[in-house]
Design a protein around this motif. Structure first.
Motif, PDB file in Angstrom:
ATOM      1  N   ASP A 105     -23.568-117.805 -67.399  1.00 25.43           N
ATOM      2  CA  ASP A 105     -24.068-116.855 -68.393  1.00 25.43           C
ATOM      3  C   ASP A 105     -24.908-117.607 -69.413  1.00 25.43           C
ATOM      4  OD1 ASP A 105     -24.571-114.481 -69.741  1.00 25.43           O
ATOM      5  OD2 ASP A 105     -22.462-113.939 -69.919  1.00 25.43           O
ATOM      6  N   TYR A 106     -25.751-116.859 -70.100  1.00 22.61           N
ATOM      7  CA  TYR A 106     -26.699-117.411 -71.053  1.00 22.61           C
ATOM      8  C   TYR A 106     -26.661-116.527 -72.288  1.00 22.61           C
ATOM      9  CZ  TYR A 106     -31.251-119.287 -72.587  1.00 22.61           C
ATOM     10  OH  TYR A 106     -32.253-119.903 -73.269  1.00 22.61           O
ATOM     11  N   VAL A 107     -26.318-117.108 -73.430  1.00 25.15           N
ATOM     12  CA  VAL A 107     -26.162-116.334 -74.662  1.00 25.15           C
ATOM     13  C   VAL A 107     -27.077-116.922 -75.732  1.00 25.15           C
ATOM     14  CG1 VAL A 107     -24.538-115.561 -76.436  1.00 25.15           C
ATOM     15  CG2 VAL A 107     -23.757-115.845 -74.069  1.00 25.15           C
ATOM     16  N   ILE A 108     -27.844-116.050 -76.371  1.00 29.53           N
ATOM     17  CA  ILE A 108     -28.711-116.491 -77.459  1.00 29.53           C
ATOM     18  C   ILE A 108     -27.861-116.728 -78.699  1.00 29.53           C
ATOM     19  CG2 ILE A 108     -30.670-115.877 -78.942  1.00 29.53           C
ATOM     20  CD1 ILE A 108     -31.423-116.339 -76.006  1.00 29.53           C
ATOM     21  N   LYS A 109     -28.071-117.869 -79.325  1.00 37.57           N
ATOM     22  CA  LYS A 109     -27.299-118.282 -80.494  1.00 37.57           C
ATOM     23  C   LYS A 109     -27.960-117.727 -81.763  1.00 37.57           C
ATOM     24  CE  LYS A 109     -26.110-122.658 -80.465  1.00 37.57           C
ATOM     25  NZ  LYS A 109     -26.204-124.118 -80.666  1.00 37.57           N
ATOM     26  N   MET A 110     -27.383-116.641 -82.256  1.00 36.54           N
ATOM     27  CA  MET A 110     -27.840-116.034 -83.507  1.00 36.54           C
ATOM     28  C   MET A 110     -26.606-115.646 -84.301  1.00 36.54           C
ATOM     29  SD  MET A 110     -30.858-113.584 -81.985  1.00 36.54           S
ATOM     30  CE  MET A 110     -31.112-112.743 -83.531  1.00 36.54           C
ATOM     31  N   PRO A 111     -26.665-115.695 -85.620  1.00 35.10           N
ATOM     32  CA  PRO A 111     -25.482-115.384 -86.427  1.00 35.10           C
ATOM     33  C   PRO A 111     -24.807-114.063 -86.048  1.00 35.10           C
ATOM     34  CG  PRO A 111     -27.197-116.244 -87.831  1.00 35.10           C
ATOM     35  CD  PRO A 111     -27.806-116.098 -86.461  1.00 35.10           C
ATOM     36  N   ARG A 112     -25.582-113.043 -85.776  1.00 36.31           N
ATOM     37  CA  ARG A 112     -24.991-111.747 -85.431  1.00 36.31           C
ATOM     38  C   ARG A 112     -24.464-111.701 -84.000  1.00 36.31           C
ATOM     39  NH1 ARG A 112     -30.019-110.620 -87.296  1.00 36.31           N
ATOM     40  NH2 ARG A 112     -30.577-109.828 -85.251  1.00 36.31           N
ATOM     41  N   ARG A 113     -24.776-112.705 -83.200  1.00 30.94           N
ATOM     42  CA  ARG A 113     -24.406-112.683 -81.790  1.00 30.94           C
ATOM     43  C   ARG A 113     -23.314-113.687 -81.432  1.00 30.94           C
ATOM     44  NH1 ARG A 113     -29.218-111.830 -77.797  1.00 30.94           N
ATOM     45  NH2 ARG A 113     -28.459-109.737 -77.400  1.00 30.94           N
ATOM     46  N   PHE A 114     -22.714-114.328 -82.411  1.00 27.13           N
ATOM     47  CA  PHE A 114     -21.662-115.293 -82.085  1.00 27.13           C
ATOM     48  C   PHE A 114     -20.491-114.598 -81.392  1.00 27.13           C
ATOM     49  CE2 PHE A 114     -23.998-118.501 -84.149  1.00 27.13           C
ATOM     50  CZ  PHE A 114     -23.396-119.715 -83.877  1.00 27.13           C
ATOM     51  N   GLY A 115     -20.275-113.334 -81.690  1.00 25.81           N
ATOM     52  CA  GLY A 115     -19.235-112.567 -81.001  1.00 25.81           C
ATOM     53  C   GLY A 115     -19.539-112.392 -79.531  1.00 25.81           C
ATOM     54  N   ARG A 116     -20.805-112.394 -79.185  1.00 31.42           N
ATOM     55  CA  ARG A 116     -21.215-112.272 -77.778  1.00 31.42           C
ATOM     56  C   ARG A 116     -20.744-113.485 -76.974  1.00 31.42           C
ATOM     57  NH1 ARG A 116     -22.116-112.038 -73.110  1.00 31.42           N
ATOM     58  NH2 ARG A 116     -24.078-111.764 -72.043  1.00 31.42           N
ATOM     59  N   LEU A 117     -20.583-114.621 -77.632  1.00 31.50           N
ATOM     60  CA  LEU A 117     -20.099-115.816 -76.939  1.00 31.50           C
ATOM     61  C   LEU A 117     -18.721-115.572 -76.342  1.00 31.50           C
ATOM     62  CD1 LEU A 117     -20.352-118.791 -76.117  1.00 31.50           C
ATOM     63  CD2 LEU A 117     -19.441-119.393 -78.373  1.00 31.50           C
ATOM     64  N   THR A 118     -17.815-115.004 -77.121  1.00 33.59           N
ATOM     65  CA  THR A 118     -16.465-114.774 -76.605  1.00 33.59           C
ATOM     66  C   THR A 118     -16.472-113.732 -75.492  1.00 33.59           C
ATOM     67  OG1 THR A 118     -15.991-113.181 -78.366  1.00 33.59           O
ATOM     68  CG2 THR A 118     -15.316-115.461 -78.734  1.00 33.59           C
ATOM     69  N   GLN A 119     -17.344-112.733 -75.600  1.00 36.04           N
ATOM     70  CA  GLN A 119     -17.461-111.741 -74.524  1.00 36.04           C
ATOM     71  C   GLN A 119     -17.942-112.411 -73.235  1.00 36.04           C
ATOM     72  OE1 GLN A 119     -20.197-108.959 -76.217  1.00 36.04           O
ATOM     73  NE2 GLN A 119     -18.659-107.973 -77.503  1.00 36.04           N
ATOM     74  N   ALA A 120     -18.934-113.288 -73.365  1.00 35.83           N
ATOM     75  CA  ALA A 120     -19.461-113.987 -72.195  1.00 35.83           C
ATOM     76  C   ALA A 120     -18.400-114.891 -71.570  1.00 35.83           C
ATOM     77  CB  ALA A 120     -20.691-114.809 -72.577  1.00 35.83           C
ATOM     78  N   VAL A 121     -17.692-115.634 -72.401  1.00 39.48           N
ATOM     79  CA  VAL A 121     -16.647-116.528 -71.891  1.00 39.48           C
ATOM     80  C   VAL A 121     -15.560-115.720 -71.186  1.00 39.48           C
ATOM     81  CG1 VAL A 121     -14.797-118.122 -72.571  1.00 39.48           C
ATOM     82  CG2 VAL A 121     -17.102-118.402 -73.511  1.00 39.48           C
TER      83      VAL A 121
END
Length: 178
Positions: A105-121
């Motif tokens: 998976d590939y997640v863009i690192k932006m302050p509002r998207r840090f929650g997306r990291l846990t979803q991706a993991v």
């Protein structure tokens, strides 16, 4: 069957603030998971040799390497290891190259998207565990089929033999069909 708990993550990023933010997000979602931080080549080499991680999260642009090189190195040692790239310097082209090399998976690192990291993991870990179970079941099924005393085979529409168990070869008196 529930997905086994993720026990250890290798977090590779040379920016201490980004590591802190990522670690904070990960600790909320994965309370019992240890996160080993890597910020330089020496630490990465040591972590790779220790092989004590179940999943890798890497930035793309590192002061000492790139996420693509990290991906290649991890996949060389552990081809099955799930890897997520979490970056603000990558491009679509880099994401495509990385996916072709085995990135999960590939997640863009932006302050509002840090929650997306846990979803991706979470999604990557669940998919990885599902594949492990499927491979295990496939192996068990193949072992059972190979033990049968009944000839079983699979053929293409044109009659080409695709698969067969040992009993079939024994029945027709050959070692294998080439």
């Amino acid at each position: 069957m529930p997905t086994p708990e993720l026990k250890s993550i290798l977090l590779i990023d040379d920016n201490p603030n980004d590591r802190l933010l990522a670690r904070r997000q990960l600790s909320k979602a994965f309370k019992n998971t240890s996160v080993q931080e890597v910020c330089n080549q020496e630490q990465f080499n040591r972590a790779l040799a220790e092989d004590s991680y179940e999943l890798v999260i890497t930035d793309y642009q590192l002061g000492w390497s790139t996420g693509i090189e990290i991906l290649k190195a991890v996949k060389q040692v552990r081809p099955e290891c799930p890897i997520v790239m979490f970056t603000n310097t990558g491009t679509e082209e880099i994401a495509v190259v990385a996916m072709k090399l085995g990135l999960d998976d590939y997640v863009i690192k932006m302050p509002r998207r840090f929650g997306r990291l846990t979803q991706a993991v979470t999604a990557v870990w669940q998919r990885f565990q599902t594949e492990l179970r499927a491979n295990e079941l496939d192996g068990r099924l193949q072992a059972l089929i190979n033990q049968l005393r009944v000839g079983i085979f699979r053929a293409a529409i044109d009659g080409e033999l695709l698969d067969a168990n040992p009993a079939l070869f024994q029945m027709i008196g050959v070692d294998s069909i080439e």
